[in-house]
Design a protein around this motif. Sequence first.
Motif, PDB file in Angstrom:
ATOM      1  N   MET A   1      33.652  22.686  -0.153  1.00 36.79           N
ATOM      2  CA  MET A   1      34.094  22.274   1.173  1.00 36.79           C
ATOM      3  C   MET A   1      34.363  20.778   1.183  1.00 36.79           C
ATOM      4  SD  MET A   1      31.413  24.376   3.587  1.00 36.79           S
ATOM      5  CE  MET A   1      32.200  23.788   5.079  1.00 36.79           C
ATOM      6  N   THR A   2      35.498  20.386   1.757  1.00 38.35           N
ATOM      7  CA  THR A   2      35.817  18.972   1.886  1.00 38.35           C
ATOM      8  C   THR A   2      35.633  18.548   3.334  1.00 38.35           C
ATOM      9  OG1 THR A   2      38.150  19.482   2.253  1.00 38.35           O
ATOM     10  CG2 THR A   2      37.456  19.015  -0.018  1.00 38.35           C
ATOM     11  N   ALA A   3      35.256  17.299   3.527  1.00 38.96           N
ATOM     12  CA  ALA A   3      35.013  16.772   4.864  1.00 38.96           C
ATOM     13  C   ALA A   3      35.669  15.410   4.969  1.00 38.96           C
ATOM     14  CB  ALA A   3      33.507  16.671   5.117  1.00 38.96           C
ATOM     15  N   PRO A   4      36.009  14.978   6.181  1.00 37.22           N
ATOM     16  CA  PRO A   4      36.586  13.638   6.347  1.00 37.22           C
ATOM     17  C   PRO A   4      35.646  12.581   5.763  1.00 37.22           C
ATOM     18  CG  PRO A   4      36.701  14.892   8.403  1.00 37.22           C
ATOM     19  CD  PRO A   4      35.843  15.678   7.475  1.00 37.22           C
ATOM     20  N   THR A   5      36.194  11.558   5.162  1.00 45.00           N
ATOM     21  CA  THR A   5      35.370  10.521   4.531  1.00 45.00           C
ATOM     22  C   THR A   5      35.161   9.314   5.440  1.00 45.00           C
ATOM     23  OG1 THR A   5      37.317   9.557   3.483  1.00 45.00           O
ATOM     24  CG2 THR A   5      36.086  11.211   2.225  1.00 45.00           C
ATOM     25  N   VAL A 264      29.787  15.356  -3.768  1.00 41.43           N
ATOM     26  CA  VAL A 264      29.233  16.710  -3.921  1.00 41.43           C
ATOM     27  C   VAL A 264      29.990  17.648  -2.993  1.00 41.43           C
ATOM     28  CG1 VAL A 264      27.176  18.150  -3.619  1.00 41.43           C
ATOM     29  CG2 VAL A 264      26.960  15.842  -4.578  1.00 41.43           C
ATOM     30  N   ARG A 265      30.504  18.728  -3.532  1.00 40.36           N
ATOM     31  CA  ARG A 265      31.274  19.684  -2.746  1.00 40.36           C
ATOM     32  C   ARG A 265      30.533  21.016  -2.672  1.00 40.36           C
ATOM     33  NH1 ARG A 265      33.088  15.672  -1.477  1.00 40.36           N
ATOM     34  NH2 ARG A 265      35.146  14.765  -1.907  1.00 40.36           N
ATOM     35  N   LEU A 266      30.079  21.355  -1.491  1.00 35.05           N
ATOM     36  CA  LEU A 266      29.425  22.636  -1.274  1.00 35.05           C
ATOM     37  C   LEU A 266      30.480  23.732  -1.155  1.00 35.05           C
ATOM     38  CD1 LEU A 266      26.906  21.566   1.528  1.00 35.05           C
ATOM     39  CD2 LEU A 266      26.421  21.780  -0.922  1.00 35.05           C
ATOM     40  N   THR A 267      30.218  24.873  -1.739  1.00 35.76           N
ATOM     41  CA  THR A 267      31.080  26.031  -1.490  1.00 35.76           C
ATOM     42  C   THR A 267      30.740  26.584  -0.106  1.00 35.76           C
ATOM     43  OG1 THR A 267      29.541  27.658  -2.356  1.00 35.76           O
ATOM     44  CG2 THR A 267      31.011  26.572  -3.952  1.00 35.76           C
ATOM     45  N   PRO A 268      31.643  27.348   0.512  1.00 35.33           N
ATOM     46  CA  PRO A 268      31.300  27.968   1.798  1.00 35.33           C
ATOM     47  C   PRO A 268      30.024  28.795   1.723  1.00 35.33           C
ATOM     48  CG  PRO A 268      33.655  28.130   1.412  1.00 35.33           C
ATOM     49  CD  PRO A 268      33.058  27.582   0.144  1.00 35.33           C
ATOM     50  N   GLN A 270      27.423  28.292  -0.311  1.00 35.55           N
ATOM     51  CA  GLN A 270      26.273  27.384  -0.380  1.00 35.55           C
ATOM     52  C   GLN A 270      26.001  26.747   0.977  1.00 35.55           C
ATOM     53  OE1 GLN A 270      27.888  24.985  -3.511  1.00 35.55           O
ATOM     54  NE2 GLN A 270      26.608  25.905  -5.105  1.00 35.55           N
ATOM     55  N   TYR A 271      27.069  26.366   1.663  1.00 32.14           N
ATOM     56  CA  TYR A 271      26.901  25.784   3.001  1.00 32.14           C
ATOM     57  C   TYR A 271      26.219  26.793   3.932  1.00 32.14           C
ATOM     58  CZ  TYR A 271      28.157  24.018   7.630  1.00 32.14           C
ATOM     59  OH  TYR A 271      28.124  23.588   8.941  1.00 32.14           O
ATOM     60  N   ALA A 272      26.632  28.034   3.876  1.00 35.95           N
ATOM     61  CA  ALA A 272      26.033  29.073   4.730  1.00 35.95           C
ATOM     62  C   ALA A 272      24.556  29.256   4.400  1.00 35.95           C
ATOM     63  CB  ALA A 272      26.799  30.378   4.570  1.00 35.95           C
ATOM     64  N   ARG A 273      24.206  29.222   3.132  1.00 32.99           N
ATOM     65  CA  ARG A 273      22.799  29.357   2.752  1.00 32.99           C
ATOM     66  C   ARG A 273      21.976  28.211   3.292  1.00 32.99           C
ATOM     67  NH1 ARG A 273      23.814  29.633  -3.424  1.00 32.99           N
ATOM     68  NH2 ARG A 273      21.614  29.010  -3.557  1.00 32.99           N
ATOM     69  N   LEU A 274      22.512  27.011   3.231  1.00 27.71           N
ATOM     70  CA  LEU A 274      21.782  25.866   3.759  1.00 27.71           C
ATOM     71  C   LEU A 274      21.693  25.919   5.283  1.00 27.71           C
ATOM     72  CD1 LEU A 274      23.321  23.087   1.482  1.00 27.71           C
ATOM     73  CD2 LEU A 274      21.053  24.120   1.283  1.00 27.71           C
ATOM     74  N   ASN A 275      22.726  26.391   5.930  1.00 30.22           N
ATOM     75  CA  ASN A 275      22.671  26.548   7.386  1.00 30.22           C
ATOM     76  C   ASN A 275      21.544  27.490   7.788  1.00 30.22           C
ATOM     77  OD1 ASN A 275      24.601  24.825   8.308  1.00 30.22           O
ATOM     78  ND2 ASN A 275      26.126  26.411   8.752  1.00 30.22           N
ATOM     79  N   ALA A 276      21.313  28.494   6.968  1.00 30.89           N
ATOM     80  CA  ALA A 276      20.320  29.514   7.311  1.00 30.89           C
ATOM     81  C   ALA A 276      18.901  29.038   7.030  1.00 30.89           C
ATOM     82  CB  ALA A 276      20.609  30.796   6.547  1.00 30.89           C
TER      83      ALA A 276
END
Length: 276
Positions: A1-5, A264-268, A270-276
């Motif tokens: 996942m990319t985010a604004p810098t 560091v780029r989280l995959t969708p 991985q991001y979902a796992r961290l959200n949970a």
Amino acid sequence: MTAPTTFRIGGELEVRRLGFGAMHLRPETAEDRATCLAVARRAVELGVTLIDTAHMYGWGGNEDLLAEALHPYPEDLVIATKVGIRHTTDGEGWRHAGEPADLRDQVDEALLRLRLDRIGLLQLHRLDPDVPLPDQLGALRDLRDEGKIGHIGLSEVTAAELADARAVVDIASVQNRYNPLDREHEPVLAACEEAGIAFLPWRPVAAGQSGGRSSEIAAVAGELDATPTQVTLAWLLAHSPVILPIPGTASIAHLEENLGADTVRLTPEQYARLNA
């Protein structure tokens, strides 16, 4: 996942989203001071354009140190400081100080210590429960109109307090405690997102204990060949475009580790796992 810098605080001050919290730069010896000066300078060398400090951090000593380290400042550097608290020898060692005359004095003192004519972002460290909110924010608004402050922020507020404050003056930032393991202020973050207000989470990496307190963070870190701290900061950057993490340290090694998080780029997944 990319985010604004980058993010524009108050729609004007463009900063790198991953900033630096200077709270830990409180030297007790000459050797400590040399290290703290080096950390502040290294942060700027590594592209930090937002540094957070406060009168409370060493009762002015932190602001003095930043000025010694970095003045004259790079044109793109925003140093955000905080007022509204005074030192005391009673109780917790501090008291609220939100009377308009006191806030004026505190801003003038910060300008002198930081060697600035104008503070780009001035945050109210705590709302003073004994002073009407319009009086506190009205004083800061007047200072803004006089050119001593660029933008006004708040710290440790609820969503309701933020709404009340915005009825008095434009609010450019909120600085609340927040990290993947502590999301008490999710409603405040949501309000900031809706209004385009910068959200500066303090204690963004749970005091460096992310790996020990969350096996999921540690697992994702292993998958990405990153550290748990970097994964935590990467999650914050991905979680909301208004989040501007300000991890702090008095170590150059930890500083470089922290600032490596924006690669560091989280995959969708991985991001979902961290959200949970």
